[in-house]
Design a protein around this motif. Structure first.
Motif, PDB file in Angstrom:
ATOM      1  N   UNK A  46      35.167 -17.839  12.300  1.00 53.22           N
ATOM      2  CA  UNK A  46      35.605 -16.648  11.578  1.00 53.22           C
ATOM      3  C   UNK A  46      34.414 -16.008  10.874  1.00 53.22           C
ATOM      4  N   UNK A  47      33.983 -14.854  11.361  1.00 55.20           N
ATOM      5  CA  UNK A  47      32.829 -14.184  10.755  1.00 55.20           C
ATOM      6  C   UNK A  47      33.119 -13.658   9.350  1.00 55.20           C
ATOM      7  N   UNK A  48      34.388 -13.641   8.954  1.00 52.35           N
ATOM      8  CA  UNK A  48      34.759 -13.165   7.625  1.00 52.35           C
ATOM      9  C   UNK A  48      35.002 -14.292   6.624  1.00 52.35           C
ATOM     10  N   UNK A  55      29.460 -14.236   7.192  1.00 55.08           N
ATOM     11  CA  UNK A  55      28.428 -13.835   8.153  1.00 55.08           C
ATOM     12  C   UNK A  55      28.440 -12.319   8.349  1.00 55.08           C
ATOM     13  N   UNK A  56      29.627 -11.734   8.385  1.00 53.74           N
ATOM     14  CA  UNK A  56      29.738 -10.284   8.534  1.00 53.74           C
ATOM     15  C   UNK A  56      29.023  -9.570   7.381  1.00 53.74           C
ATOM     16  N   UNK A  57      29.274 -10.012   6.155  1.00 57.88           N
ATOM     17  CA  UNK A  57      28.632  -9.397   4.996  1.00 57.88           C
ATOM     18  C   UNK A  57      27.118  -9.582   5.033  1.00 57.88           C
ATOM     19  N   UNK A  58      26.672 -10.741   5.498  1.00 56.28           N
ATOM     20  CA  UNK A  58      25.231 -10.988   5.582  1.00 56.28           C
ATOM     21  C   UNK A  58      24.579 -10.100   6.632  1.00 56.28           C
ATOM     22  N   UNK A  74      28.888  -1.149  -3.710  1.00 51.36           N
ATOM     23  CA  UNK A  74      30.149  -1.214  -2.974  1.00 51.36           C
ATOM     24  C   UNK A  74      29.953  -1.338  -1.464  1.00 51.36           C
ATOM     25  N   UNK A  75      28.790  -1.844  -1.043  1.00 47.02           N
ATOM     26  CA  UNK A  75      28.585  -2.100   0.379  1.00 47.02           C
ATOM     27  C   UNK A  75      29.347  -3.347   0.783  1.00 47.02           C
ATOM     28  N   UNK A  76      29.217  -4.384  -0.012  1.00 42.03           N
ATOM     29  CA  UNK A  76      29.921  -5.630   0.271  1.00 42.03           C
ATOM     30  C   UNK A  76      30.636  -6.071  -0.997  1.00 42.03           C
ATOM     31  N   UNK A  77      31.773  -6.670  -0.808  1.00 43.65           N
ATOM     32  CA  UNK A  77      32.562  -7.183  -1.914  1.00 43.65           C
ATOM     33  C   UNK A  77      32.768  -8.678  -1.663  1.00 43.65           C
ATOM     34  N   UNK A  78      31.823  -9.493  -2.143  1.00 40.72           N
ATOM     35  CA  UNK A  78      31.920 -10.921  -1.838  1.00 40.72           C
ATOM     36  C   UNK A  78      33.173 -11.549  -2.430  1.00 40.72           C
TER      37      UNK A  78
END
Length: 106
Positions: free
Chosen positions: A11-13, A56-59, A40-44
């Motif tokens: 799961x890449x998420x 992984x998607x966020x990275x 607001x590009x990524x919301x860990x």
């Protein structure tokens, strides 16, 4: 029911990486990742203790922004470009899926 390790690794998420791990993988500082959150590009994902966890998607998104910033682009501009690229990729994927579905019905 929770995910099995096989589900999580595929799961890449899945939020598998701490901010320290993510910064090391991207060869950047943790502050850079915090700024991407602020932009607001990524919301860990947040752990129960409030710690940031990255997928992984966020990275991949963060790596793309890092590449642009390293080439001299402003952070906010790089984030906007990556967001638009991601939206375009998703729209194209949905379009392909709709076209394939339409062909199967014909």
């Amino acid at each position: 029911m929770g995910q099995t390790p096989d589900d999580m690794f595929g799961d890449e998420n899945h939020p598998a990486y701490t901010i320290g791990q993510a910064a090391e993988m991207l060869n950047t500082k943790q502050d850079f990742l915090r700024r991407l959150d602020e932009a607001k590009l990524i919301n860990p994902h947040r752990s129960t203790g409030g710690h940031r966890r990255y997928s992984r998607y966020q990275l991949r998104l963060a790596a793309r922004v890092r590449e642009m910033v390293d080439q001299g682009l402003a952070l906010d501009a790089a984030c906007r470009i990556v967001i638009l690229e991601d939206q375009l990729e998703e729209a194209l994927r949905q379009n392909r899926n709709q076209q394939q579905g339409a062909r199967r019905r014909d």
